[in-house]
Write an enzyme that holds these catalytic residues in place. Structure first.
Site, PDB file in Angstrom:
ATOM      1  N   ASP A 137     -11.857 -23.607 -22.798  1.00  0.00           N
ATOM      2  CA  ASP A 137     -10.770 -22.612 -22.877  1.00  0.00           C
ATOM      3  C   ASP A 137     -11.316 -21.216 -23.139  1.00  0.00           C
ATOM      4  OD1 ASP A 137     -11.544 -22.981 -25.546  1.00  0.00           O
ATOM      5  OD2 ASP A 137      -9.522 -23.407 -26.292  1.00  0.00           O
ATOM      6  N   GLU A 138     -12.567 -21.119 -23.617  1.00  0.00           N
ATOM      7  CA  GLU A 138     -13.106 -19.805 -23.985  1.00  0.00           C
ATOM      8  C   GLU A 138     -13.284 -18.898 -22.768  1.00  0.00           C
ATOM      9  OE1 GLU A 138     -16.072 -19.773 -27.076  1.00  0.00           O
ATOM     10  OE2 GLU A 138     -15.433 -21.744 -27.769  1.00  0.00           O
ATOM     11  N   ASN A 189     -11.087 -26.539 -28.448  1.00  0.00           N
ATOM     12  CA  ASN A 189     -12.122 -26.877 -29.445  1.00  0.00           C
ATOM     13  C   ASN A 189     -12.114 -28.366 -29.784  1.00  0.00           C
ATOM     14  OD1 ASN A 189     -11.968 -23.878 -29.885  1.00  0.00           O
ATOM     15  ND2 ASN A 189     -13.467 -24.416 -31.453  1.00  0.00           N
ATOM     16  N   PRO A 215     -19.171 -21.097 -45.448  1.00  0.00           N
ATOM     17  CA  PRO A 215     -19.134 -19.718 -44.947  1.00  0.00           C
ATOM     18  C   PRO A 215     -18.038 -19.465 -43.926  1.00  0.00           C
ATOM     19  CG  PRO A 215     -20.909 -20.933 -43.873  1.00  0.00           C
ATOM     20  CD  PRO A 215     -20.241 -21.902 -44.812  1.00  0.00           C
TER      21      PRO A 215
HETATM   22  P1  NAD Z   1     -23.613 -30.220 -27.118  1.00  0.00           P
HETATM   23  O1  NAD Z   1     -24.267 -28.929 -27.456  1.00  0.00           O
HETATM   24  O2  NAD Z   1     -23.337 -31.207 -28.204  1.00  0.00           O
HETATM   25  O3  NAD Z   1     -24.441 -30.994 -25.990  1.00  0.00           O
HETATM   26  C1  NAD Z   1     -24.973 -30.380 -24.866  1.00  0.00           C
HETATM   27  C2  NAD Z   1     -25.911 -31.377 -24.215  1.00  0.00           C
HETATM   28  O4  NAD Z   1     -26.446 -30.778 -23.015  1.00  0.00           O
HETATM   29  C3  NAD Z   1     -27.121 -31.756 -25.081  1.00  0.00           C
HETATM   30  O5  NAD Z   1     -27.343 -33.136 -25.033  1.00  0.00           O
HETATM   31  C4  NAD Z   1     -28.266 -30.975 -24.454  1.00  0.00           C
HETATM   32  O6  NAD Z   1     -29.538 -31.594 -24.648  1.00  0.00           O
HETATM   33  C5  NAD Z   1     -27.845 -30.976 -22.997  1.00  0.00           C
HETATM   34  N1  NAD Z   1     -28.438 -29.868 -22.235  1.00  0.00           N
HETATM   35  C6  NAD Z   1     -28.440 -28.556 -22.564  1.00  0.00           C
HETATM   36  N2  NAD Z   1     -29.074 -27.842 -21.610  1.00  0.00           N
HETATM   37  C7  NAD Z   1     -29.455 -28.728 -20.658  1.00  0.00           C
HETATM   38  C8  NAD Z   1     -30.125 -28.604 -19.425  1.00  0.00           C
HETATM   39  N3  NAD Z   1     -30.530 -27.404 -19.000  1.00  0.00           N
HETATM   40  N4  NAD Z   1     -30.343 -29.706 -18.691  1.00  0.00           N
HETATM   41  C9  NAD Z   1     -29.929 -30.933 -19.133  1.00  0.00           C
HETATM   42  N5  NAD Z   1     -29.311 -31.122 -20.305  1.00  0.00           N
HETATM   43  C10 NAD Z   1     -29.063 -30.018 -21.056  1.00  0.00           C
HETATM   44  O7  NAD Z   1     -22.269 -29.805 -26.359  1.00  0.00           O
HETATM   45  P2  NAD Z   1     -20.824 -30.456 -26.348  1.00  0.00           P
HETATM   46  O8  NAD Z   1     -20.047 -29.893 -27.459  1.00  0.00           O
HETATM   47  O9  NAD Z   1     -20.942 -31.921 -26.167  1.00  0.00           O
HETATM   48  O10 NAD Z   1     -20.254 -29.785 -25.003  1.00  0.00           O
HETATM   49  C11 NAD Z   1     -20.370 -30.450 -23.741  1.00  0.00           C
HETATM   50  C12 NAD Z   1     -19.645 -29.637 -22.687  1.00  0.00           C
HETATM   51  O11 NAD Z   1     -18.276 -29.485 -23.057  1.00  0.00           O
HETATM   52  C13 NAD Z   1     -20.197 -28.237 -22.505  1.00  0.00           C
HETATM   53  O12 NAD Z   1     -20.215 -27.929 -21.134  1.00  0.00           O
HETATM   54  C14 NAD Z   1     -19.211 -27.354 -23.234  1.00  0.00           C
HETATM   55  O13 NAD Z   1     -19.162 -26.056 -22.673  1.00  0.00           O
HETATM   56  C15 NAD Z   1     -17.931 -28.106 -23.030  1.00  0.00           C
HETATM   57  N6  NAD Z   1     -16.912 -27.911 -24.070  1.00  0.00           N
HETATM   58  C16 NAD Z   1     -17.221 -28.077 -25.387  1.00  0.00           C
HETATM   59  C17 NAD Z   1     -16.227 -27.893 -26.352  1.00  0.00           C
HETATM   60  C18 NAD Z   1     -16.517 -28.078 -27.819  1.00  0.00           C
HETATM   61  O14 NAD Z   1     -15.658 -27.742 -28.645  1.00  0.00           O
HETATM   62  N7  NAD Z   1     -17.658 -28.607 -28.218  1.00  0.00           N
HETATM   63  C19 NAD Z   1     -14.932 -27.533 -25.961  1.00  0.00           C
HETATM   64  C20 NAD Z   1     -14.644 -27.395 -24.596  1.00  0.00           C
HETATM   65  C21 NAD Z   1     -15.651 -27.579 -23.660  1.00  0.00           C
HETATM   66  P1  TYD Z   2     -17.154 -22.877 -33.669  1.00  0.00           P
HETATM   67  O1  TYD Z   2     -17.138 -24.267 -34.201  1.00  0.00           O
HETATM   68  O2  TYD Z   2     -18.456 -22.155 -33.575  1.00  0.00           O
HETATM   69  O3  TYD Z   2     -16.410 -22.929 -32.253  1.00  0.00           O
HETATM   70  P2  TYD Z   2     -15.927 -21.695 -31.285  1.00  0.00           P
HETATM   71  O4  TYD Z   2     -16.589 -20.452 -31.718  1.00  0.00           O
HETATM   72  O5  TYD Z   2     -16.454 -22.163 -29.971  1.00  0.00           O
HETATM   73  O6  TYD Z   2     -14.448 -21.682 -31.400  1.00  0.00           O
HETATM   74  O7  TYD Z   2     -16.185 -21.983 -34.549  1.00  0.00           O
HETATM   75  C1  TYD Z   2     -14.819 -22.313 -34.717  1.00  0.00           C
HETATM   76  C2  TYD Z   2     -14.182 -21.226 -35.543  1.00  0.00           C
HETATM   77  O8  TYD Z   2     -14.749 -21.239 -36.853  1.00  0.00           O
HETATM   78  C3  TYD Z   2     -14.447 -19.818 -35.004  1.00  0.00           C
HETATM   79  O9  TYD Z   2     -13.301 -19.016 -35.253  1.00  0.00           O
HETATM   80  C4  TYD Z   2     -15.605 -19.329 -35.838  1.00  0.00           C
HETATM   81  C5  TYD Z   2     -15.361 -19.999 -37.173  1.00  0.00           C
HETATM   82  N1  TYD Z   2     -16.577 -20.296 -37.995  1.00  0.00           N
HETATM   83  C6  TYD Z   2     -16.652 -19.872 -39.325  1.00  0.00           C
HETATM   84  O10 TYD Z   2     -15.727 -19.254 -39.860  1.00  0.00           O
HETATM   85  N2  TYD Z   2     -17.773 -20.189 -40.024  1.00  0.00           N
HETATM   86  C7  TYD Z   2     -18.822 -20.856 -39.484  1.00  0.00           C
HETATM   87  O11 TYD Z   2     -19.839 -21.081 -40.184  1.00  0.00           O
HETATM   88  C8  TYD Z   2     -18.730 -21.291 -38.125  1.00  0.00           C
HETATM   89  C9  TYD Z   2     -19.847 -22.055 -37.477  1.00  0.00           C
HETATM   90  C10 TYD Z   2     -17.575 -20.996 -37.405  1.00  0.00           C
END
Ligand code: NAD
Ligand code: TYD
Length: 347
Positions: A137-138, A189, A215
């Site tokens: 969504d970002e 998220n 924090p």
């Molecule tokens: P994560 O950081 O936990 O995992 C990312 C994975 O990708 C890791 O296993 C890493 O080793 C692998 N990776 C990174 N660069 C690579 C490369 N160049 N080649 C092969 N592997 C590589 O991330 P996540 O939170 O599981 O997110 C997964 C996907 O979902 C991402 O595309 C992210 O943008 C999307 N997403 C995440 C969130 C969230 O809140 N975490 C929300 C919406 C969408």
């Molecule tokens: P984050 O988990 O980094 O996800 P995103 O930035 O992709 O939404 O952060 C979630 C929210 O929490 C964001 O508003 C930033 C805030 N945040 C803090 O206030 N303290 C922290 O230490 C971190 C990591 C995030």
């Protein structure tokens, strides 16, 4: 179906791999570079399953990708591979550009080269090799009121979201130009087990359990739309199986919460103290609110199952019960990252 899951050793990718293997009977090959965020530990319960294979390699490496496709002979590629932490993208954007721009390009080219080679074992395979890009969504930027739909303009604000938006546009160009059967699923998220503790929820849980400070950036009134990782994984699976090629599908969680509310609830659930909460310097360019409408994917038959209050309680319990997973992280390089980011050491 046979799936090539890129970035499957990460938080959501490992959840998706487990869900597809266990609940859908798919064959899953994970291709993952194993960056600091990628962990084979997150897949260890799948090792030994005849339907599971792990390959270490980068998505920007055409040989690694070709090798993985040869091994997996997939009906679909699902790309989770990404650098995912906004704060790291502000400090060091390089890897975000390499993985999101170049990596996505290499995968799309490989999908194009192999489009006619899928085994057509599942519904998705009937149209040739499908490509699903996992996005966020970002890419829409911040929204003070209302909610983003798939028609909302892209207005990313951080190097993380800007490079994710660029990757999405490239994916769409491969559909329009080459008719590559590509789809995009954008999530809000995520939270749940196996999330690296640089993100708000696991960071706060582990700090709360250790008596470290909590924090909060700025006033802590930023709002996020929380979705449990099993719900987002299911939405991606739904888009893979039922989505229309060339389309974008948003998958948002059922609840929106201000960061301070989340942190206070974690304090309660862990038995920590309110005095651990500390307001620290705000993140530069901090997005105030994210909110995603999921009507389009709901029309395909998906809906989220986990409400935030219940999911957060389960997540706190998971971190409390699974020290083996996070202890090596918290005692390793993460400590140096934490000191650089927060200007103080962990206990
Ligand atoms: P994560 O950081 O936990 O995992 C990312 C994975 O990708 C890791 O296993 C890493 O080793 C692998 N990776 C990174 N660069 C690579 C490369 N160049 N080649 C092969 N592997 C590589 O991330 P996540 O939170 O599981 O997110 C997964 C996907 O979902 C991402 O595309 C992210 O943008 C999307 N997403 C995440 C969130 C969230 O809140 N975490 C929300 C919406 C969408
Ligand atoms: P984050 O988990 O980094 O996800 P995103 O930035 O992709 O939404 O952060 C979630 C929210 O929490 C964001 O508003 C930033 C805030 N945040 C803090 O206030 N303290 C922290 O230490 C971190 C990591 C995030």
């Amino acid at each position: 179906m046979r799936l090539l899951v890129c970035g499957g050793a990460g938080f959501i990718g490992s959840t998706f791999a487990r869900q597809r293997l266990r609940e859908h009977g798919d064959e899953v090959t994970v291709l993952d570079k194993l960056t600091y965020a990628g962990r084979e530990e997150s897949l260890q319960d799948l090792v030994g399953d005849p339907g599971f294979r792990f390959i270490r390699g980068a998505i920007e490496d055409p040989d690694a990708v070709a090798g993985a496709i040869d091994a997996a002979r997939p009906d679909a590629i699902v790309n989770f591979a990404a650098e995912t932490h906004v704060d790291r993208s502000i400090a060091e954007p390089d890897a975000f550009v390499a993985t999101h721009a170049l990596g996505t390009y290499v995968l799309l080219e490989a999908a194009r080269a192999h489009r006619g080679t899928s085994r057509s074992g599942g519904r998705a395979g009937e149209h040739g090799l499908r490509y699903v890009q996992v996005s966020t969504d970002e890419v829409y930027g911040s929204i003070e009121q209302g909610t983003f739909t798939e028609e909302s303009p892209l207005a990313p604000s951080s190097p993380y979201s800007a490079t994710k938006a660029g990757a999405d546009l490239l994916v769409q160009s491969y559909f329009h130009t080459y008719r590559l059967p590509a789809l995009i699923c954008r999530g809000s998220n995520n939270y749940g087990p196996y999330q690296y503790p640089e993100k708000l929820i696991p960071l706060m849980i582990l700090n709360a359990l250790h008596g470290d400070s909590l924090p909060v950036y700025g006033d802590g009134m930023q709002v996020r739309n929380w979705i449990h990782s099993t719900d987002f994984a299911a939405a991606i699976g739904h888009v893979l199986e039922h989505g229309r090629e060339g389309e974008v599908y948003n998958a948002g969680g059922p609840d929106e919460e201000a960061n301070m509310t989340v942190v206070r609830r974690i304090v309660e659930l862990t038995g920590a103290s309110d005095s651990q909460i500390e307001h620290v310097t705000d993140r530069p360019g901090h997005d105030r609110r994210y909110s995603l409408s999921s009507e389009k994917v709901r029309a395909l038959g998906w809906s989220p199952r986990v409400r935030f209050s219940e999911g957060l309680e389960q997540t706190v319990a998971w971190y409390r019960d699974n020290r083996w997973w996070w202890e090596p992280i918290r005692s390793g390089e993460y400590r140096a990252y934490y000191e650089r980011q927060y200007g103080r050491a962990l206990s």
